[in-house]
Design a protein around this motif. Structure first.
Motif, mmCIF file in Angstrom:
data_model
loop_
_atom_site.group_PDB
_atom_site.id
_atom_site.type_symbol
_atom_site.label_atom_id
_atom_site.label_comp_id
_atom_site.label_asym_id
_atom_site.label_seq_id
_atom_site.Cartn_x
_atom_site.Cartn_y
_atom_site.Cartn_z
ATOM 1 N N PRO A 172 -32.231 23.480 -11.998
ATOM 2 C CA PRO A 172 -32.889 22.372 -12.700
ATOM 3 C C PRO A 172 -31.961 21.174 -12.888
ATOM 4 O O PRO A 172 -32.409 20.027 -12.831
ATOM 5 C CB PRO A 172 -33.282 22.975 -14.053
ATOM 6 N N GLY A 173 -30.674 21.433 -13.085
ATOM 7 C CA GLY A 173 -29.723 20.330 -13.190
ATOM 8 C C GLY A 173 -29.673 19.499 -11.916
ATOM 9 O O GLY A 173 -29.683 18.268 -11.956
ATOM 10 N N LEU A 174 -29.645 20.168 -10.767
ATOM 11 C CA LEU A 174 -29.656 19.447 -9.492
ATOM 12 C C LEU A 174 -30.956 18.686 -9.287
ATOM 13 O O LEU A 174 -30.957 17.569 -8.759
ATOM 14 C CB LEU A 174 -29.426 20.423 -8.338
ATOM 15 N N LEU A 175 -32.072 19.286 -9.691
ATOM 16 C CA LEU A 175 -33.356 18.597 -9.550
ATOM 17 C C LEU A 175 -33.405 17.343 -10.421
ATOM 18 O O LEU A 175 -33.915 16.298 -9.991
ATOM 19 C CB LEU A 175 -34.504 19.539 -9.908
ATOM 20 N N LEU A 176 -32.880 17.438 -11.634
ATOM 21 C CA LEU A 176 -32.843 16.270 -12.505
ATOM 22 C C LEU A 176 -31.897 15.196 -11.965
ATOM 23 O O LEU A 176 -32.189 14.002 -12.047
ATOM 24 C CB LEU A 176 -32.435 16.686 -13.917
ATOM 25 N N LEU A 177 -30.768 15.612 -11.406
ATOM 26 C CA LEU A 177 -29.856 14.648 -10.791
ATOM 27 C C LEU A 177 -30.498 13.965 -9.587
ATOM 28 O O LEU A 177 -30.285 12.772 -9.354
ATOM 29 C CB LEU A 177 -28.556 15.338 -10.365
ATOM 30 N N ALA A 178 -31.276 14.718 -8.819
ATOM 31 C CA ALA A 178 -31.975 14.129 -7.663
ATOM 32 C C ALA A 178 -32.907 13.020 -8.109
ATOM 33 O O ALA A 178 -32.985 11.960 -7.478
ATOM 34 C CB ALA A 178 -32.750 15.208 -6.910
ATOM 35 N N GLN A 179 -33.620 13.238 -9.195
ATOM 36 C CA GLN A 179 -34.533 12.218 -9.703
ATOM 37 C C GLN A 179 -33.755 11.061 -10.333
ATOM 38 O O GLN A 179 -34.100 9.902 -10.141
ATOM 39 C CB GLN A 179 -35.491 12.830 -10.725
ATOM 40 N N GLY A 180 -32.711 11.372 -11.083
ATOM 41 C CA GLY A 180 -31.939 10.337 -11.762
ATOM 42 C C GLY A 180 -31.214 9.405 -10.809
ATOM 43 O O GLY A 180 -31.147 8.199 -11.030
ATOM 44 N N TYR A 181 -30.650 9.952 -9.749
ATOM 45 C CA TYR A 181 -29.916 9.141 -8.782
ATOM 46 C C TYR A 181 -30.780 8.719 -7.593
ATOM 47 O O TYR A 181 -30.294 8.027 -6.708
ATOM 48 C CB TYR A 181 -28.699 9.904 -8.245
ATOM 49 N N ASP A 182 -32.018 9.191 -7.548
ATOM 50 C CA ASP A 182 -32.936 8.929 -6.432
ATOM 51 C C ASP A 182 -32.315 9.392 -5.105
ATOM 52 O O ASP A 182 -32.268 8.674 -4.122
ATOM 53 C CB ASP A 182 -33.303 7.445 -6.372
ATOM 54 N N ARG A 183 -31.841 10.634 -5.128
ATOM 55 C CA ARG A 183 -31.224 11.262 -3.953
ATOM 56 C C ARG A 183 -32.006 12.516 -3.588
ATOM 57 O O ARG A 183 -31.797 13.583 -4.175
ATOM 58 C CB ARG A 183 -29.778 11.655 -4.243
ATOM 59 N N PRO A 184 -32.911 12.445 -2.623
ATOM 60 C CA PRO A 184 -33.700 13.630 -2.253
ATOM 61 C C PRO A 184 -32.862 14.780 -1.694
ATOM 62 O O PRO A 184 -33.299 15.928 -1.703
ATOM 63 C CB PRO A 184 -34.664 13.113 -1.189
ATOM 64 N N ALA A 185 -31.664 14.498 -1.225
ATOM 65 C CA ALA A 185 -30.817 15.561 -0.673
ATOM 66 C C ALA A 185 -30.442 16.578 -1.746
ATOM 67 O O ALA A 185 -30.219 17.756 -1.441
ATOM 68 C CB ALA A 185 -29.560 14.964 -0.052
ATOM 69 N N TYR A 186 -30.381 16.165 -3.004
ATOM 70 C CA TYR A 186 -30.065 17.098 -4.078
ATOM 71 C C TYR A 186 -31.167 18.136 -4.259
ATOM 72 O O TYR A 186 -30.904 19.255 -4.696
ATOM 73 C CB TYR A 186 -29.839 16.367 -5.397
ATOM 74 N N VAL A 187 -32.391 17.778 -3.923
ATOM 75 C CA VAL A 187 -33.493 18.743 -3.986
ATOM 76 C C VAL A 187 -33.271 19.837 -2.948
ATOM 77 O O VAL A 187 -33.537 21.009 -3.203
ATOM 78 C CB VAL A 187 -34.857 18.039 -3.786
ATOM 79 N N ASP A 188 -32.754 19.452 -1.787
ATOM 80 C CA ASP A 188 -32.446 20.450 -0.764
ATOM 81 C C ASP A 188 -31.359 21.407 -1.236
ATOM 82 O O ASP A 188 -31.423 22.614 -0.982
ATOM 83 C CB ASP A 188 -32.025 19.774 0.546
ATOM 84 N N LEU A 189 -30.349 20.881 -1.924
ATOM 85 C CA LEU A 189 -29.304 21.749 -2.482
ATOM 86 C C LEU A 189 -29.883 22.720 -3.505
ATOM 87 O O LEU A 189 -29.523 23.903 -3.529
ATOM 88 C CB LEU A 189 -28.216 20.904 -3.150
ATOM 89 N N ALA A 190 -30.781 22.219 -4.347
ATOM 90 C CA ALA A 190 -31.411 23.085 -5.341
ATOM 91 C C ALA A 190 -32.259 24.152 -4.663
ATOM 92 O O ALA A 190 -32.296 25.299 -5.110
ATOM 93 C CB ALA A 190 -32.260 22.257 -6.299
#
Length: 150
Positions: A44-62
């Motif tokens: 969930p931390g990575l998903l929130l960071l993906a939204q906060g930084y607008d980086r879809p690649a973080y969703v892939d990491l999650a």
């Protein structure tokens, strides 16, 4: 700093910090539960960071972490089966609280993303995260036949 980043800081700072302390100290049962919960809080931390930084690649990491984290816990449950049988972990409340946090984060992000391919990826990540965490927690407590090698 926006609200998404603040939420990510709270989840990662508080939750993952506490699980790292649990992994580093205490009896085996607490270390095994903390290892499992660290994955359930990092996703969930990575998903929130993906939204906060607008980086879809973080969703892939999650997504990768949600898939591989519970597998690692299942390996630990198998390898440490005898030691865990003597003193089984009991973290039902923590497991359900973490699953609820994951569900709340995924639903909030799905609402923010709207209907799109990203929403489907978020839902798949959430399903893997919650389902994997519940299965791994059950395996740690000895609830899945065959995990103990008997």
């Amino acid at each position: 700093m926006n609200g998404w980043l603040l939420a990510a800081a709270l989840v990662l700072g508080g939750g993952v910090g506490a699980t790292l302390w649990g992994v580093a100290t205490g009896p085996l049962r607490r270390r095994a539960v903390a290892q499992n919960l660290s994955t359930a809080l990092a996703c969930p931390g990575l998903l929130l960071l993906a939204q906060g930084y607008d980086r879809p690649a973080y969703v892939d990491l999650a997504l990768v972490l949600a898939l591989l984290g519970p597998v690692g816990t299942l390996v630990f449950a198998r390898l440490l089966a005898d030691e865990l049988a003597a003193d089984p972990p009991r973290a039902r409340g923590l497991t359900w609280a973490t699953a609820g946090l994951g569900a709340a984060v995924v639903l909030a992000l799905c609402a923010a993303a709207g209907p799109s391919r990203e929403t489907v990826k978020l839902l798949v990540t959430g399903a893997l995260l919650i389902g994997g965490n519940l299965v791994a927690s059950r395996a740690l407590s000895g609830g899945i036949a065959g995990v103990r090698g008997g």
